[in-house]
Scaffold this motif. Structure first.
Motif, PDB file in Angstrom:
ATOM      1  N   HIS A 158       8.309  22.417  -7.630  1.00 39.86           N
ATOM      2  CA  HIS A 158       9.179  22.160  -7.004  1.00 39.86           C
ATOM      3  C   HIS A 158       9.323  21.042  -6.338  1.00 39.86           C
ATOM      4  CE1 HIS A 158       9.223  26.354  -6.004  1.00 39.86           C
ATOM      5  NE2 HIS A 158       8.508  26.768  -6.050  1.00 39.86           N
ATOM      6  N   THR A 159       9.027  19.364  -6.851  1.00 39.53           N
ATOM      7  CA  THR A 159       9.059  18.718  -6.431  1.00 39.53           C
ATOM      8  C   THR A 159       9.659  17.291  -7.494  1.00 39.53           C
ATOM      9  OG1 THR A 159       6.885  18.209  -7.147  1.00 39.53           O
ATOM     10  CG2 THR A 159       7.142  18.191  -4.695  1.00 39.53           C
ATOM     11  N   SER A 160      10.560  16.184  -7.413  1.00 43.07           N
ATOM     12  CA  SER A 160      11.289  15.178  -8.896  1.00 43.07           C
ATOM     13  C   SER A 160      10.340  14.344  -8.196  1.00 43.07           C
ATOM     14  CB  SER A 160      12.271  15.538  -8.414  1.00 43.07           C
ATOM     15  OG  SER A 160      12.290  14.382  -6.445  1.00 43.07           O
ATOM     16  N   ARG A 161       9.827  13.776  -7.139  1.00 39.68           N
ATOM     17  CA  ARG A 161       9.728  11.456  -7.505  1.00 39.68           C
ATOM     18  C   ARG A 161       8.173  11.878  -7.537  1.00 39.68           C
ATOM     19  NH1 ARG A 161       7.997   9.484  -3.927  1.00 39.68           N
ATOM     20  NH2 ARG A 161       7.913  10.884  -2.692  1.00 39.68           N
ATOM     21  N   ILE A 162       7.205  12.945  -6.524  1.00 41.75           N
ATOM     22  CA  ILE A 162       5.883  12.264  -5.413  1.00 41.75           C
ATOM     23  C   ILE A 162       5.227  12.479  -6.738  1.00 41.75           C
ATOM     24  CG2 ILE A 162       5.427  14.860  -5.125  1.00 41.75           C
ATOM     25  CD1 ILE A 162       3.243  13.744  -2.692  1.00 41.75           C
ATOM     26  N   ARG A 163       3.748  11.767  -7.746  1.00 40.65           N
ATOM     27  CA  ARG A 163       3.028  12.030  -8.219  1.00 40.65           C
ATOM     28  C   ARG A 163       1.969  13.019  -8.124  1.00 40.65           C
ATOM     29  NH1 ARG A 163       3.882   8.305 -12.368  1.00 40.65           N
ATOM     30  NH2 ARG A 163       1.204   8.960 -13.058  1.00 40.65           N
ATOM     31  N   LEU A 164       0.640  13.537  -9.206  1.00 36.73           N
ATOM     32  CA  LEU A 164       0.557  14.450  -8.947  1.00 36.73           C
ATOM     33  C   LEU A 164      -0.502  13.895  -8.827  1.00 36.73           C
ATOM     34  CD1 LEU A 164       2.744  17.630 -10.055  1.00 36.73           C
ATOM     35  CD2 LEU A 164       2.112  16.812  -7.779  1.00 36.73           C
ATOM     36  N   ALA A 198       6.933  16.108   1.625  1.00 37.65           N
ATOM     37  CA  ALA A 198       5.953  15.243   1.369  1.00 37.65           C
ATOM     38  C   ALA A 198       6.662  14.193   0.175  1.00 37.65           C
ATOM     39  CB  ALA A 198       4.837  14.996   0.752  1.00 37.65           C
ATOM     40  N   ASP A 199       7.582  15.322  -1.003  1.00 37.69           N
ATOM     41  CA  ASP A 199       8.691  14.693  -1.406  1.00 37.69           C
ATOM     42  C   ASP A 199       9.782  13.742  -1.041  1.00 37.69           C
ATOM     43  OD1 ASP A 199       8.841  14.283  -4.884  1.00 37.69           O
ATOM     44  OD2 ASP A 199      10.418  15.791  -3.983  1.00 37.69           O
ATOM     45  N   GLU A 200      10.429  14.674  -0.697  1.00 34.61           N
ATOM     46  CA  GLU A 200      10.722  14.268   0.677  1.00 34.61           C
ATOM     47  C   GLU A 200      11.344  12.732   1.183  1.00 34.61           C
ATOM     48  OE1 GLU A 200      12.239  18.060   2.826  1.00 34.61           O
ATOM     49  OE2 GLU A 200      12.929  18.963   1.250  1.00 34.61           O
ATOM     50  N   LEU A 201      10.042  12.835   1.143  1.00 38.25           N
ATOM     51  CA  LEU A 201      10.155  11.680   2.812  1.00 38.25           C
ATOM     52  C   LEU A 201       8.942  10.808   2.203  1.00 38.25           C
ATOM     53  CD1 LEU A 201       7.471  13.487   5.228  1.00 38.25           C
ATOM     54  CD2 LEU A 201      10.405  12.992   4.966  1.00 38.25           C
ATOM     55  N   GLY A 202       8.770  10.613   0.466  1.00 35.37           N
ATOM     56  CA  GLY A 202       8.041   9.492  -0.270  1.00 35.37           C
ATOM     57  C   GLY A 202       7.386   9.099   0.202  1.00 35.37           C
ATOM     58  N   TYR A 203       6.470  10.038   0.153  1.00 34.15           N
ATOM     59  CA  TYR A 203       4.613   9.796   0.041  1.00 34.15           C
ATOM     60  C   TYR A 203       4.254   9.568  -1.578  1.00 34.15           C
ATOM     61  CZ  TYR A 203       3.639  11.581   4.648  1.00 34.15           C
ATOM     62  OH  TYR A 203       3.061  11.847   5.488  1.00 34.15           O
ATOM     63  N   GLY A 204       3.366   8.855  -2.132  1.00 37.24           N
ATOM     64  CA  GLY A 204       3.803   8.748  -3.381  1.00 37.24           C
ATOM     65  C   GLY A 204       3.035   9.529  -4.474  1.00 37.24           C
ATOM     66  N   MET A 263       0.942  -1.148   0.496  1.00 38.62           N
ATOM     67  CA  MET A 263       0.201  -0.510  -0.093  1.00 38.62           C
ATOM     68  C   MET A 263       0.657   1.429   0.190  1.00 38.62           C
ATOM     69  SD  MET A 263      -2.755   1.202   2.959  1.00 38.62           S
ATOM     70  CE  MET A 263      -1.514   1.917   3.713  1.00 38.62           C
ATOM     71  N   LYS A 264       0.826   2.360  -0.731  1.00 37.65           N
ATOM     72  CA  LYS A 264       1.046   3.760  -1.123  1.00 37.65           C
ATOM     73  C   LYS A 264       0.738   4.563  -0.157  1.00 37.65           C
ATOM     74  CE  LYS A 264       3.516   3.126  -5.316  1.00 37.65           C
ATOM     75  NZ  LYS A 264       2.808   1.746  -5.910  1.00 37.65           N
ATOM     76  N   VAL A 265       1.483   5.147   0.869  1.00 39.10           N
ATOM     77  CA  VAL A 265       0.938   6.196   1.717  1.00 39.10           C
ATOM     78  C   VAL A 265       0.705   7.794   0.969  1.00 39.10           C
ATOM     79  CG1 VAL A 265       0.597   7.830   3.515  1.00 39.10           C
ATOM     80  CG2 VAL A 265       1.465   5.443   3.333  1.00 39.10           C
ATOM     81  N   ASP A 266      -0.347   7.856   0.706  1.00 37.63           N
ATOM     82  CA  ASP A 266      -0.572   9.304  -0.344  1.00 37.63           C
ATOM     83  C   ASP A 266      -1.562  10.746   0.942  1.00 37.63           C
ATOM     84  OD1 ASP A 266       0.053   8.028  -2.695  1.00 37.63           O
ATOM     85  OD2 ASP A 266      -1.799   7.534  -3.358  1.00 37.63           O
ATOM     86  N   VAL A 267      -1.101  11.458   0.349  1.00 30.42           N
ATOM     87  CA  VAL A 267      -1.095  12.781   1.170  1.00 30.42           C
ATOM     88  C   VAL A 267      -2.500  13.506  -0.115  1.00 30.42           C
ATOM     89  CG1 VAL A 267      -0.965  15.203   1.647  1.00 30.42           C
ATOM     90  CG2 VAL A 267       0.818  13.727   1.406  1.00 30.42           C
ATOM     91  N   PHE A 268      -4.103  13.834   0.829  1.00 29.46           N
ATOM     92  CA  PHE A 268      -5.411  14.045  -0.395  1.00 29.46           C
ATOM     93  C   PHE A 268      -5.418  15.569   0.657  1.00 29.46           C
ATOM     94  CE2 PHE A 268      -9.913  15.259   0.799  1.00 29.46           C
ATOM     95  CZ  PHE A 268     -10.421  14.625  -0.886  1.00 29.46           C
ATOM     96  N   ASN A 269      -5.154  16.731  -0.474  1.00 29.09           N
ATOM     97  CA  ASN A 269      -5.275  17.898  -0.180  1.00 29.09           C
ATOM     98  C   ASN A 269      -6.550  18.686  -0.549  1.00 29.09           C
ATOM     99  OD1 ASN A 269      -3.987  21.040  -0.262  1.00 29.09           O
ATOM    100  ND2 ASN A 269      -3.557  19.917   1.709  1.00 29.09           N
ATOM    101  N   GLU A 270      -7.302  19.720   0.840  1.00 30.88           N
ATOM    102  CA  GLU A 270      -8.493  20.636   0.346  1.00 30.88           C
ATOM    103  C   GLU A 270      -8.042  21.858   0.100  1.00 30.88           C
ATOM    104  OE1 GLU A 270     -11.455  19.834  -0.005  1.00 30.88           O
ATOM    105  OE2 GLU A 270     -11.237  17.928   1.135  1.00 30.88           O
ATOM    106  N   ILE A 271      -7.131  22.713   0.748  1.00 30.42           N
ATOM    107  CA  ILE A 271      -6.638  23.522   1.350  1.00 30.42           C
ATOM    108  C   ILE A 271      -7.517  24.110   2.143  1.00 30.42           C
ATOM    109  CG2 ILE A 271      -5.520  25.857   0.846  1.00 30.42           C
ATOM    110  CD1 ILE A 271      -4.770  24.735  -1.741  1.00 30.42           C
TER     111      ILE A 271
END
Length: 390
Positions: A69-75, A34-40, A1-9
């Motif tokens: 501003h990120t290099s790895r995390i998907r959008l 989140a990008d630095e920490l490895g979130y998916g 299971m990947k751990v992602d971030v959900f955002n509403e602002i």
């Protein structure tokens, strides 16, 4: 299971000078961490006229900024409002393809129907919504993969047009559908797209049944709307991690979750329905199979024990009762839908979702009046747990 971030602002009152500017920049800082920490994946909603509930009215712009501003995390778009008066399918395809290039191939695209308040705001006939959402699912992947695109239907007449640019990912970025009911979970599976589960306070056993409903439909899908079946389940839930359970409560996590629930039900004009449903469920306790048909509903009936404690407490809050935070926490904490507490507490609850076969857990960290620093701490502490679920 990947751990992602959900955002509403989210931008709850009381407001200070420059609060909207601050919130938007905080979201960017959270995404960079989140990008630095490895979130998916970073999933961004689209809402309009939401005031406190959400500043995320132009998610494609925020995601474009995050991409630089990120290099790895998907959008991820969770999700683009699909009826054409919100977003014409050509514009959806074009903007998404540009974002895919700007992010070097990190886009995930979800589509959704939205709800009545936003339909009214944009002058959308509710009778057009399902049809136009289906058309968007059919049109966008074809626009991405065909050199010249044509479509003839009730709402669109498009003849031999080059839709450019094409996305970087081949054959195209993964497609998703936001879903909050058993019927919409099954619909996503039939379309062959991933499902973004956005239900509120669902008992784990009900989540398990909805996941199974989706998996069966996806497995049977032989003609997906896109070029492939994106057989993935992402599920949203509240997450706030602190050094101890007590610190998480002191940070205001429980009050924030309750605030969000009330605001969501009011924004989507579902508060009265929620209260009525809870009352109806209490009546059904005497006859839990009344009016229920079909395999899913028969399973629901077999498991039915009346409204859960969380539903009862939220119903009381909606009716204006001042329910203590401790009582809200106890009620919400019982069913694992609230991941709040120490790293050990959060680890156990994350494991519950992983054991359900969830592919991506969309962790909702920035909720209500939680401070920016506490959100960053929560992101870091959950980030430490991510390798255990990879």
């Amino acid at each position: 299971m990947k751990v992602d971030v959900f955002n509403e602002i989210q931008d709850p009152r009381p407001w200070s000078e420059g609060h909207q500017h601050t919130r938007l920049n905080q979201a960017l800082e959270q995404a960079k961490l989140a990008d630095e920490l490895g979130y998916g994946c970073w999933w961004q909603v689209e809402h309009h006229g939401a005031e406190e509930f959400s500043l995320s009215s132009a998610p494609e712009l925020l995601l474009a900024a995050i991409s630089q501003h990120t290099s790895r995390i998907r959008l991820g778009h969770s999700a683009v409002l699909a009826p054409a008066k919100f977003n014409h399918p050509i514009r959806v395809a074009e903007r998404a393809a540009v974002l895919d290039h700007l992010s070097n191939g990190r886009l995930e695209l979800g589509l959704t129907r939205s709800t009545a308040p936003e339909w009214r705001l944009f002058g959308i006939d509710p009778g057009d919504v399902r049809r136009q959402t289906q058309q968007a699912f059919e049109m966008v992947p074809r626009m991405w993969t065909q050199d010249r695109f044509s479509y003839s239907g009730e709402d669109f007449e498009i003849h031999d047009v080059p839709i450019v640019p094409k996305p970087l990912q081949q054959p195209h970025p993964p497609l998703w559908q936001a879903a909050a009911t058993p019927a919409s979970f099954e619909e996503a599976g039939r379309r062959g797209v991933g499902v973004l589960g956005t239900t509120i306070w669902e008992p784990i056993e009900r989540v398990r049944r909805m996941v199974a409903l989706y998996r069966d439909a996806a497995a049977a899908c032989t003609e997906p709307v896109g070029s492939f079946v994106n057989d993935q389940v992402a599920f949203f839930t509240f997450v706030h991690c602190a050094e101890t359970d007590e610190q998480a409560v002191r940070n205001g996590a429980v009050a924030a979750a309750a605030w969000y629930t009330v605001q969501a039900l009011r924004f989507f004009e579902a508060a009265d329905t929620f209260v009525e449903t809870v009352a109806h469920q209490q009546k059904l306790m005497a006859d839990p199979t009344s009016g229920r048909t079909g395999d899913f509903l028969r399973a629901e009936a077999a498991a039915f024990t009346g409204p859960n404690r969380a539903q009862l407490v939220i119903g009381r809050v909606l009716q204006g009762e001042d329910v203590p935070d401790e009582e809200i926490f106890e009620a919400l904490n019982e069913q694992d839908s609230l991941i709040v507490g120490s790293p050990e507490t959060c680890r156990k609850k994350l494991r519950t979702y992983a054991d359900l076969g969830i592919d991506r857990l969309m962790a909702f960290h920035q909720v209500g009046n939680l401070s920016h620093e506490d959100v960053l701490t929560s992101l870091r502490l959950i980030g430490d747990l991510i390798p255990e679920f990879a």
